[in-house]
Design an enzyme around this catalytic site. Structure first.
Site, PDB file in Angstrom:
ATOM      1  CG  LEU A 134      -1.333  -9.288  27.237  1.00  0.00           C
ATOM      2  CD1 LEU A 134      -1.209 -10.450  28.187  1.00  0.00           C
ATOM      3  CD2 LEU A 134       0.021  -8.996  26.617  1.00  0.00           C
ATOM      4  CB  SER A 135      -7.298  -8.536  28.697  1.00  0.00           C
ATOM      5  OG  SER A 135      -8.125  -8.135  29.770  1.00  0.00           O
ATOM      6  CD  GLU A 136      -3.482 -10.441  32.718  1.00  0.00           C
ATOM      7  OE1 GLU A 136      -3.987  -9.298  32.622  1.00  0.00           O
ATOM      8  OE2 GLU A 136      -2.380 -10.736  32.218  1.00  0.00           O
TER       9      GLU A 136
ATOM     10  CD  GLN B 284       2.369 -15.797  30.359  1.00  0.00           C
ATOM     11  OE1 GLN B 284       2.684 -14.616  30.420  1.00  0.00           O
ATOM     12  NE2 GLN B 284       2.213 -16.422  29.208  1.00  0.00           N
ATOM     13  CG  PHE B 285       3.931 -15.597  36.123  1.00  0.00           C
ATOM     14  CD1 PHE B 285       4.797 -16.357  36.893  1.00  0.00           C
ATOM     15  CD2 PHE B 285       4.186 -15.473  34.770  1.00  0.00           C
ATOM     16  CE1 PHE B 285       5.905 -16.975  36.324  1.00  0.00           C
ATOM     17  CE2 PHE B 285       5.299 -16.080  34.189  1.00  0.00           C
ATOM     18  CZ  PHE B 285       6.158 -16.836  34.970  1.00  0.00           C
TER      19      PHE B 285
ATOM     20  CG  HIS C 111       7.169 -12.943  36.602  1.00  0.00           C
ATOM     21  ND1 HIS C 111       7.108 -11.576  36.574  1.00  0.00           N
ATOM     22  CD2 HIS C 111       6.905 -13.336  35.322  1.00  0.00           C
ATOM     23  CE1 HIS C 111       6.843 -11.156  35.333  1.00  0.00           C
ATOM     24  NE2 HIS C 111       6.719 -12.209  34.570  1.00  0.00           N
TER      25      HIS C 111
HETATM   26  C1  TPP Z   1      -0.528  -7.933  33.200  1.00  0.00           C
HETATM   27  C2  TPP Z   1       0.504  -8.822  32.585  1.00  0.00           C
HETATM   28  N1  TPP Z   1       0.125  -9.911  31.898  1.00  0.00           N
HETATM   29  C3  TPP Z   1       1.038 -10.734  31.366  1.00  0.00           C
HETATM   30  C4  TPP Z   1       2.376 -10.493  31.486  1.00  0.00           C
HETATM   31  C5  TPP Z   1       3.423 -11.483  30.912  1.00  0.00           C
HETATM   32  N2  TPP Z   1       4.032 -10.938  29.693  1.00  0.00           N
HETATM   33  C6  TPP Z   1       5.185 -10.252  29.752  1.00  0.00           C
HETATM   34  S1  TPP Z   1       5.627  -9.632  28.255  1.00  0.00           S
HETATM   35  C7  TPP Z   1       4.265 -10.281  27.522  1.00  0.00           C
HETATM   36  C8  TPP Z   1       3.994 -10.009  26.074  1.00  0.00           C
HETATM   37  C9  TPP Z   1       3.772  -8.557  25.815  1.00  0.00           C
HETATM   38  O1  TPP Z   1       3.544  -8.322  24.460  1.00  0.00           O
HETATM   39  P1  TPP Z   1       3.560  -6.850  23.898  1.00  0.00           P
HETATM   40  O2  TPP Z   1       2.691  -5.975  24.730  1.00  0.00           O
HETATM   41  O3  TPP Z   1       3.216  -6.917  22.453  1.00  0.00           O
HETATM   42  O4  TPP Z   1       5.038  -6.327  24.113  1.00  0.00           O
HETATM   43  P2  TPP Z   1       6.372  -6.911  23.460  1.00  0.00           P
HETATM   44  O5  TPP Z   1       6.926  -7.951  24.370  1.00  0.00           O
HETATM   45  O6  TPP Z   1       6.030  -7.436  22.117  1.00  0.00           O
HETATM   46  O7  TPP Z   1       7.293  -5.731  23.381  1.00  0.00           O
HETATM   47  C10 TPP Z   1       3.503 -11.010  28.428  1.00  0.00           C
HETATM   48  C11 TPP Z   1       2.263 -11.735  28.104  1.00  0.00           C
HETATM   49  C12 TPP Z   1       2.741  -9.360  32.224  1.00  0.00           C
HETATM   50  N3  TPP Z   1       4.019  -9.030  32.427  1.00  0.00           N
HETATM   51  N4  TPP Z   1       1.798  -8.535  32.745  1.00  0.00           N
END
Ligand code: TPP
Ligand code: TPP
Ligand code: MG
Ligand code: MG
Lengths: 331, 382, 331, 382
Positions: free
Chosen positions: C65-67, C89-90, C136
């Site tokens: 999870l890193s843009e 994603q957004f 978003h």
């Molecule tokens: C910088 C960023 N990238 C993507 C997202 C979209 N997004 C929201 S929650 C999520 C998953 C997060 O997973 P985690 O850090 O494990 O937390 P959890 O939801 O499991 O508590 C994503 C990809 C975001 N809000 N911010």
């Protein structure tokens, strides 16, 4: 602005900013300097020189090498009552912190319903003309000015710089303070040694005139001044000083009078700040205009190599062409 | 629906645990008064009641999207119970039990879910209301991990200003992949920030399993890359969370710097109301983790200790219901944001020309007039 | 464009893009899907649905999870002959990768003297109207379009989307492909099941007209179409489709004919894309204009809360006001 | 000049070392043919000759700014000697010895320093010239650590496409603080990218000491946060660097994934020609590290082994001089970039309206005409 000032000293842009920083640090213990290469070295351009000696490592803090880390932690600091003055060594490195800039610096105040302001000043070196490395000459004010809820200011003279630095630090808004590298040591002028404040959102009419309004900021003000000498027109030269918010009143009042307008910037043309100024002038003054607003800008390419940057950047000659264009325009 | 789903191995339970899955405590149990333990219990019960209600509200269309912390509630309360008045929290969106533990105004959170502007909520539910929490809560990080960096800077500022406040921040395991997480831990390590950084490892980042977030065996061991101590704890064990985090808080308060705590749990529900986890994973692990439910374990423990009876359980459940319903009512009473609020809290000082023009345009529209024809433009020099 | 197409299927924006992606993956093994939540889940909006099943984990790669990590590694992949299709994603999360975007995606080709192109497609969800969470609903095309050396395209219909997706993937330039969330399931239309390519740099005249040129893209095209019905003017509606580079010829040809122009966007006004279009039209067609170019935009504020976003975003009514303004303008 | 300077403790020499400071090898010495060792020696000697020349050129104003790798040359050559044809390098700006080892065209680098556009250089010194290196060099990362992320993606792509190429990348210890470094290592760990990531720890990031970059005791141990092996080696010991990096290359090539190698050295000179390090540090550490000079040590070793004599030393020195002078001459023969090159290599395909207008404007200016008056505008529909 400040008429009570008595003593003045010759300062260049660097020493004027340094003087502003020093006085604000002395005045308010909440003001800290924050970033990399700002401590013992005093900045790669020496803008923070002497502050580490004077205020110590708790107030002049060299950080790890991460623009995003610097900006993100500074948000937390500002929330807790400090007034960090962040140094971005070059605008080209600032892009690494753009997430924190747009989503936190520019948003925390609104997000908390006004409970947490983010009073920070982001000093950012920008502009071309010194033939350095790639990404050390950027002029992407647009990325800053299209972001709401931040101020973006750009002094063009030592006098402006000192007073606007003090005002930036005292502002409760996040302020991006643009410092033009080529102007750093370009010239000296007498600057009050005492504290003074200049407005953060007013453009300055550097020279009144009746034929054509020329709008510039940063390093382009000097080029515009050179151009004035060679044109057969009475130019009103406006130093914009604030890129966000724009001082639209001053612009419209001037162009209404002159009927002609030239906007000058180092930024690329497409969606450079000149696009907005041009749109605003045309929208509001179509019936007063004797010619379309002329944008005198760099080209829509990446900042080029050292051997060609002089052909990329606008200069007095290109500005002169722009003025001649609007002076000679016939419907 | 995808045919291929993730199949993830069981996560290692090599972590600090006090409460056995059965609810029996083994080893040394932290010394906490029964009343305080009951408060923890209450916070979890109310969190469930609250989140069940918001899920129902979302289904009815009262709000557009919401997330749950179901199965992870021991973490928020266990960790934040280690704080004291004057401390700060930079949360993610799954620590509601901690907010409730500290009496954060529930109605305010709910009004936010309704989509009201913070301005509207703040004005309606003033910050100085009586039950103002003694711990300061910042908004959760919508931009994942950005709050961790803020927290570290916030803690640095407190330290520089001679405060003894401790800052606590939470982030998901997925979010540890963001640059902000790296920045935060790195600055925390270099500057010995008085901060406790909690990674809630619930196994998933929406549809992506934790195994895709790092090559390291645990998230706790990331601490050593920054010269920080790290601990790994059973996140469904409120006693273990409390104990481990208390030590981290003590370290921070005594000037020894930050600690990284990995709380291992499992997202037994969908990511949020927009998600359908059956698309990308089967229920096997979730089913297993449901047997480790933090409320069940804690309930069993409290019953075993004679702190909780069937009667008090019923009473807590009734009170929780009344409590969340009252909050919902209060939240519904928050007036809808007026359109003009969108201009609030941008820049301070005199409104700019653009702001004046645009506010007037909006006003004209609201009155059914053509905003571009209206003679409202401040124009030049005015 | 493609006249040999025979079979068509009803598709919405999502299924049309999905069809384009699938066919490109089948055609060229260098094409991979890359980002988080794109594999077994098929994207949070299901745009990549089924691709993981069909092409497997080596071609549809769920990332950490890193843009910035996604975009930065994708640059290296493109250098080595892959054609990554990156999902952001957004748009609001894209800011985290802005350093890689400006300094690497947009620069590697020039920096290597043309030896290393960076053929990648960055799919990015943008736009408002679905009342989700903060960040978003962003519409900051300006940050993209002010960056040189990248293409920025935005289809408004399923038909466009499929053909432009194929063209984006086959382009050797980095292409940002904007997908409007509210349009994802807004409507269906018959779309060829076979492959076809649409131009990446041509605007499309959706409806010819003689009184006023209305320029829109993404979700605003639909609003403009609604507005047409209520105005007493013969509108020429242009779907811009490409935000960088701009199809200036099509714009100028139209406005020269109509003498009036309205630009519509969800982006904030100041330095939104409308600023550039307005500047261009005024610069080039001052003598043909019967009214100043009217910008119909959102306001210069952060995207507001769910309860007020409808007042923030332009809609058919606001567009109608804009058209009436230019129709009624008298010098 | 600042009165207060950094005072940094001696960095730990707890690392892999083969060549003693005296130049005597202890323990097992990698099995490398004398001719190959001489090639390493030559690469270092030529690097010094080259960088001494560019420093002089900078002083004369022939180029605006340049950096040196003085004292760090064992790293570039030692590491890259472990590569083979078909491999790739994403360097920083201090691995020139490795470039020379692989016959990277020196004149091309120099022409770049003169400020010529890559287009100009490429056109003048074609890529298919005879001495094209068998290893592909990417431009160094001006945006610090961005090249590390590229390298990992590049390695991932090779792996996905079934190539056995290994990718090597270099970054300074200061740059490990950037989010890009975190991303790179994280992706490397998750995807087992065939990549060798080398952190050149020379103690300084311009004026900021390594102790400000991380709370961890070493940079090598950051590897564990990503599930990668890490090694720490004496960066002034070309044999140790070669040996350690060879193992990392072998791991990568055999599909076992990435390794992080910290090469400990010291920036005994200024950061670059714009810097004056006496402003912020005293010379004590630098003086110490000069006694560990990699060329001196390696020379002593080669002499001890009978591989190098006074005569061959002189010969190498003379050849180095001739070599860099020839390169300088060739570089000077690269024509200045023409202004039009600024438009090259942006977008492919038909030039856009803006490009046509702006090219015409530039052309008009070059011809002394008013670009805004000129009747060159393609206009609409043309
Ligand atoms: C910088 C960023 N990238 C993507 C997202 C979209 N997004 C929201 S929650 C999520 C998953 C997060 O997973 P985690 O850090 O494990 O937390 P959890 O939801 O499991 O508590 C994503 C990809 C975001 N809000 N911010
Ligand atoms: C993203 C970014 N930030 C800042 C800089 C400016 N800068 C160039 S070199 C340098 C120091 C780098 O230190 P280190 O990584 O240790 O490498 P070294 O110079 O010691 O080899 C800095 C701050 C840059 N080029 N890029
Ligand atoms: Mg998670
Ligand atoms: Mg270094």
């Amino acid at each position: 602005m400040s008429n009570t000032v008595t003593t003045r000293e010759e300062m260049n842009l660097i020493t004027a900013i340094n003087s502003g920083l020093r006085q604000e640090m002395a005045r308010d213990p909440a003001v800290i300097m924050y970033g990399y290469d700002i401590g013992p070295i005093g900045g790669v351009f020496r803008v923070t020189e002497g502050l580490y000696d004077e205020f110590g490592p708790q107030r002049v803090i060299d950080t790890p090498l991460s623009e995003n880390g610097v900006l993100g932690t500074a948000v937390g600091m500002a929330v807790r009552g400090l007034r960090p003055v962040v140094e971005m060594q070059f605008m080209g490195f600032f892009y690494n912190s753009f997430g924190q800039f747009v989503c936190s610096v520019a948003n925390m105040y609104e997000r908390t319903g006004g409970l947490c302001a983010v009073p920070m000043t982001i000093r950012m070196t920008f502009g071309g003309g010194i033939k350095p490395l790639l990404f050390h000459s950027e002029s992407t004010e647009t990325f800053l000015a299209h972001t709401p809820a931040v101020r973006v200011v750009c002094p063009s003279s030592p006098y402006q710089a000192k007073g606007m630095m003090a005002a930036s630090i005292r502002s409760d808004d996040p302020v991006v303070f643009l410092e033009h590298t080529k102007q750093y040591r370009a010239r000296r002028e007498p600057v009050p040694t005492e504290e003074y404040l200049l407005s953060l959102d007013k453009a300055e009419i550097i020279k009144p005139g009746k034929d054509v309004t020329v709008i510039a900021w940063g390093g382009m003000v000097e080029q515009a001044q050179l151009a004035l000498k060679n044109v057969d027109a009475d130019v009103e030269l406006i130093d914009l000083r604030s890129l966000a918010p724009l001082d639209v009143e001053t612009i419209l009042t001037s162009v209404k009078k002159t009927g002609r307008c030239v906007v000058v910037h180092e930024a690329r043309r497409t969606l450079g700040p000149g696009a907005e100024i041009s749109a605003l002038v045309h929208e509001n003054l179509l019936e007063w205009l004797l010619a379309p607003v002329q944008r005198v800008t760099a080209f829509d390419v990446n900042f080029p190599d050292n051997q060609t940057e002089d052909f990329y950047l606008p200069d007095a000659q290109r500005i002169q062409y722009g003025i001649e264009k609007v002076m000679n325009y016939r419907y | 629906m995808g045919q291929t789903k993730w199949s993830e191995p069981k996560v290692s339970e090599d972590f600090i645990r006090i409460l056995e899955p059965s609810g029996v405590a083994k080893g040394e149990v932290p010394n906490v008064a029964p009343e305080e333990l009951l408060k923890w219990y209450r916070s979890i019960v109310r969190t469930r009641a609250y989140e069940d209600m918001t899920i129902r509200m979302q289904r009815r269309g009262e709000l557009s999207v919401t997330a749950q912390s179901r199965g992870e509630e021991a973490i928020g309360v266990g960790a934040m119970a280690a704080l004291q008045a004057g401390d700060l929290v930079y949360p993610s969106y799954r620590q509601f039990s901690g907010h409730l533990y500290w009496n954060a105004p529930l109605a305010r959170a709910m009004a936010g879910l309704f989509g009201a502007a913070p301005e509207t909520i703040v004005a309606h539910l003033p910050i100085d209301e009586v039950d103002l929490p003694k711990v300061q809560f910042m908004p959760y990080g919508v931009i994942l991990a950005s709050q961790v960096t803020h927290a570290v800077g916030s803690a640095m500022a407190d330290q520089l200003q001679g405060s003894t406040a401790v800052t606590m921040t939470f982030t998901g395991e997925g979010s540890t992949s963001e640059g902000d997480f790296h920045d935060a831990l790195n600055f925390a390590g270099v500057f010995k920030a008085p901060c406790v950084i909690i990674v809630v490892n619930n196994g998933w980042s929406i549809s992506v399993p934790a195994s895709r977030q790092t090559g390291s065996a645990t998230f706790a061991e990331k601490a050593s890359a920054y010269g920080l101590p790290g601990a790994r704890v059973d996140g469904n064990d409120v006693l273990a969370v409390y104990q481990t985090v208390s030590e981290a808080v003590a370290r921070a308060r005594s000037g020894e710097g930050s600690t990284l705590v990995e709380c291992v749990t499992y997202r037994v529900v969908d990511h949020n109301t927009s998600d359908s986890s059956e698309v990308y994973r089967d229920d096997e692990q979730a089913a297993y983790w449901r047997t480790l439910d933090p409320l069940d374990r804690f309930t069993a423990y409290l019953e075993g200790q004679g702190i909780l009876t069937d009667e008090t359980k019923q009473q807590e459940a009734d009170e929780a219901k009344a409590f969340v319903e009252a909050a919902a009512e209060l939240a519904r009473s928050v007036p809808r944001s007026t359109p003009e609020t969108m201009f609030e809290h941008h820049l301070q000082g005199e409104p700019s020309w653009a702001e004046r023009v645009q506010r007037a345009e909006l006003q004209a529209e609201l009155e059914g007039r053509n905003p571009f024809l209206a003679d409202h433009q401040p124009g030049e020099g005015s």
